[in-house]
Design an enzyme around this catalytic site. Structure first.
Site, PDB file in Angstrom:
ATOM      1  N   LYS A  32     -15.110  -3.634   3.849  1.00  0.00           N
ATOM      2  CA  LYS A  32     -13.761  -3.795   4.410  1.00  0.00           C
ATOM      3  C   LYS A  32     -13.711  -3.108   5.764  1.00  0.00           C
ATOM      4  O   LYS A  32     -14.077  -1.950   5.890  1.00  0.00           O
ATOM      5  CB  LYS A  32     -12.725  -3.170   3.473  1.00  0.00           C
ATOM      6  N   ASP A  59      -9.088  -6.110   7.111  1.00  0.00           N
ATOM      7  CA  ASP A  59      -7.819  -5.603   6.573  1.00  0.00           C
ATOM      8  C   ASP A  59      -6.877  -5.214   7.714  1.00  0.00           C
ATOM      9  O   ASP A  59      -6.742  -4.040   8.043  1.00  0.00           O
ATOM     10  CB  ASP A  59      -8.158  -4.387   5.685  1.00  0.00           C
ATOM     11  N   LYS A  61      -3.578  -6.534   7.934  1.00  0.00           N
ATOM     12  CA  LYS A  61      -2.193  -6.589   7.414  1.00  0.00           C
ATOM     13  C   LYS A  61      -1.194  -7.139   8.443  1.00  0.00           C
ATOM     14  O   LYS A  61      -0.244  -6.447   8.838  1.00  0.00           O
ATOM     15  CB  LYS A  61      -1.741  -5.188   6.968  1.00  0.00           C
ATOM     16  N   ASP A  64       4.442 -10.654  11.456  1.00  0.00           N
ATOM     17  CA  ASP A  64       5.139 -10.960  12.716  1.00  0.00           C
ATOM     18  C   ASP A  64       5.847 -12.306  12.517  1.00  0.00           C
ATOM     19  O   ASP A  64       5.876 -12.822  11.392  1.00  0.00           O
ATOM     20  CB  ASP A  64       4.109 -11.003  13.866  1.00  0.00           C
ATOM     21  N   THR A 119       0.913   0.973  -1.590  1.00  0.00           N
ATOM     22  CA  THR A 119       0.920   1.944  -2.693  1.00  0.00           C
ATOM     23  C   THR A 119       1.471   3.299  -2.244  1.00  0.00           C
ATOM     24  O   THR A 119       1.772   4.152  -3.054  1.00  0.00           O
ATOM     25  CB  THR A 119      -0.500   2.123  -3.293  1.00  0.00           C
ATOM     26  N   ARG A 211     -13.814   6.615   0.029  1.00  0.00           N
ATOM     27  CA  ARG A 211     -14.460   7.929  -0.029  1.00  0.00           C
ATOM     28  C   ARG A 211     -15.374   8.191  -1.222  1.00  0.00           C
ATOM     29  O   ARG A 211     -16.388   8.875  -1.041  1.00  0.00           O
ATOM     30  CB  ARG A 211     -13.383   9.017   0.110  1.00  0.00           C
TER      31      ARG A 211
HETATM   32  O1  C5P Z   1     -11.120   6.375   0.397  1.00  0.00           O
HETATM   33  P1  C5P Z   1     -10.321   5.502  -0.510  1.00  0.00           P
HETATM   34  O2  C5P Z   1     -11.098   4.975  -1.706  1.00  0.00           O
HETATM   35  O3  C5P Z   1      -8.996   6.116  -0.903  1.00  0.00           O
HETATM   36  O4  C5P Z   1     -10.017   4.209   0.401  1.00  0.00           O
HETATM   37  C1  C5P Z   1      -9.140   3.187  -0.005  1.00  0.00           C
HETATM   38  C2  C5P Z   1      -9.032   2.141   1.084  1.00  0.00           C
HETATM   39  O5  C5P Z   1      -8.078   1.181   0.677  1.00  0.00           O
HETATM   40  C3  C5P Z   1      -8.551   2.693   2.422  1.00  0.00           C
HETATM   41  O6  C5P Z   1      -9.151   1.880   3.444  1.00  0.00           O
HETATM   42  C4  C5P Z   1      -7.059   2.455   2.380  1.00  0.00           C
HETATM   43  O7  C5P Z   1      -6.501   2.293   3.653  1.00  0.00           O
HETATM   44  C5  C5P Z   1      -6.990   1.134   1.608  1.00  0.00           C
HETATM   45  N1  C5P Z   1      -5.716   0.878   0.947  1.00  0.00           N
HETATM   46  C6  C5P Z   1      -5.169   1.732   0.005  1.00  0.00           C
HETATM   47  N2  C5P Z   1      -3.960   1.429  -0.585  1.00  0.00           N
HETATM   48  C7  C5P Z   1      -3.318   0.288  -0.249  1.00  0.00           C
HETATM   49  C8  C5P Z   1      -3.861  -0.590   0.697  1.00  0.00           C
HETATM   50  C9  C5P Z   1      -5.080  -0.260   1.280  1.00  0.00           C
HETATM   51  O8  C5P Z   1      -5.763   2.760  -0.328  1.00  0.00           O
HETATM   52  N3  C5P Z   1      -2.188  -0.019  -0.842  1.00  0.00           N
END
Ligand code: C5P
Length: 235
Positions: A32, A59, A61, A64, A119, A211
């Site tokens: 992603k 990603d 998002k 507009d 979220t 992460r």
């Molecule tokens: O590091 P981590 O596993 O928390 O990364 C989650 C990824 O998913 C990040 O790129 C974050 O921006 C994305 N994301 C999220 N919650 C959302 C939409 C996207 O954590 N609702």
């Protein structure tokens, strides 16, 4: 239906991204690319990662007016990404325009999914900031239905909402779920989380993992563990 683990490449430069991807010699994970990396490096980063053989979820998002989103989507479709997204709050008309813009002259297009409610948005914030006074589950289900009506392939949602979305939109409507953590791992700033194994049981189609893989001591092993727990597959 294809299910997969998508690695969130939340890096701020091409160098950091490639030194991470270089660790993967025998597998080419689905990755992603988010706003940070795209705005730092521009569309060339997408072409380069694609050239290395990875599938890409871009990603960005989009949200507009329909005409602007349609034109932007037609540019993204030329980048040959595999998945991209819009905010469902942009309305059904905007999502329909996105599908139209994304569809190539030969009728093919990348998968298109919608963000329902982020979220990070709690029910309280939705009520106070956005003046939406319905329960968040009702809003998520309704936005998912709007995405389906507009012809999209699925939604990004919390893994804990995946079964609600499937109940409302059918089992083939894709659920792409971030907020994944290993049972014995760090939670960080995520709140509503689940494990890869649980995400499989709930019915997520794609898990987005950042992460737990990118910050792991051995990212390749962490990726393989995710694949094993989510897809029940040894790679
Ligand atoms: O590091 P981590 O596993 O928390 O990364 C989650 C990824 O998913 C990040 O790129 C974050 O921006 C994305 N994301 C999220 N919650 C959302 C939409 C996207 O954590 N609702």
């Amino acid at each position: 239906m294809a299910k997969d683990v998508i690695i969130a490449c939340d890096f701020s430069s091409k160098e950091d991204t490639f030194s991470f991807l270089d660790k993967f010699t025998d597998v080419k994970p689905f990755v992603k690319i988010g706003m940070e990396l795209f705005y730092a490096e521009g569309p060339e980063i997408v072409r380069e990662i694609k050239k290395r053989g990875h599938r890409i979820f871009l990603d960005l998002k989009l949200c507009d007016i329909p005409n602007t989103v349609k034109k932007a989507m037609s540019v993204l479709s030329g980048l040959d990404v595999d998945m991209c997204n819009v905010h469902a709050s942009g309305t059904i008309a905007m999502m329909e325009a996105a599908v139209e813009g994304l569809t190539r002259p030969d009728g093919t297009r990348p998968l298109l999914i919608a963000v329902t409610q982020l979220t990070s948005t709690s029910e309280e914030r939705m009520r106070n900031d956005l003046l939406i006074d319905r329960p968040i589950n009702v809003v998520v289900a309704h936005y998912a239905k709007n995405a389906e009506t507009a012809g999209l392939d699925g939604v990004v949602c919390s893994p804990l909402e995946a079964s609600l979305v499937k109940e409302n939109c059918g089992k083939d409507f894709l659920t792409v779920t971030p907020g994944i953590r290993f049972a014995d791992g760090e939670i960080g700033d995520q709140v509503r989380i689940t494990t890869p194994e649980k995400a499989r049981e709930i019915g997520s189609d794609y898990i987005v993992v950042g992460r737990p893989i990118t910050a792991a001591e051995n990212p390749v092993e962490a990726y393989k563990r995710c694949v094993k727990e989510f897809l029940l597959k040894e790679i």
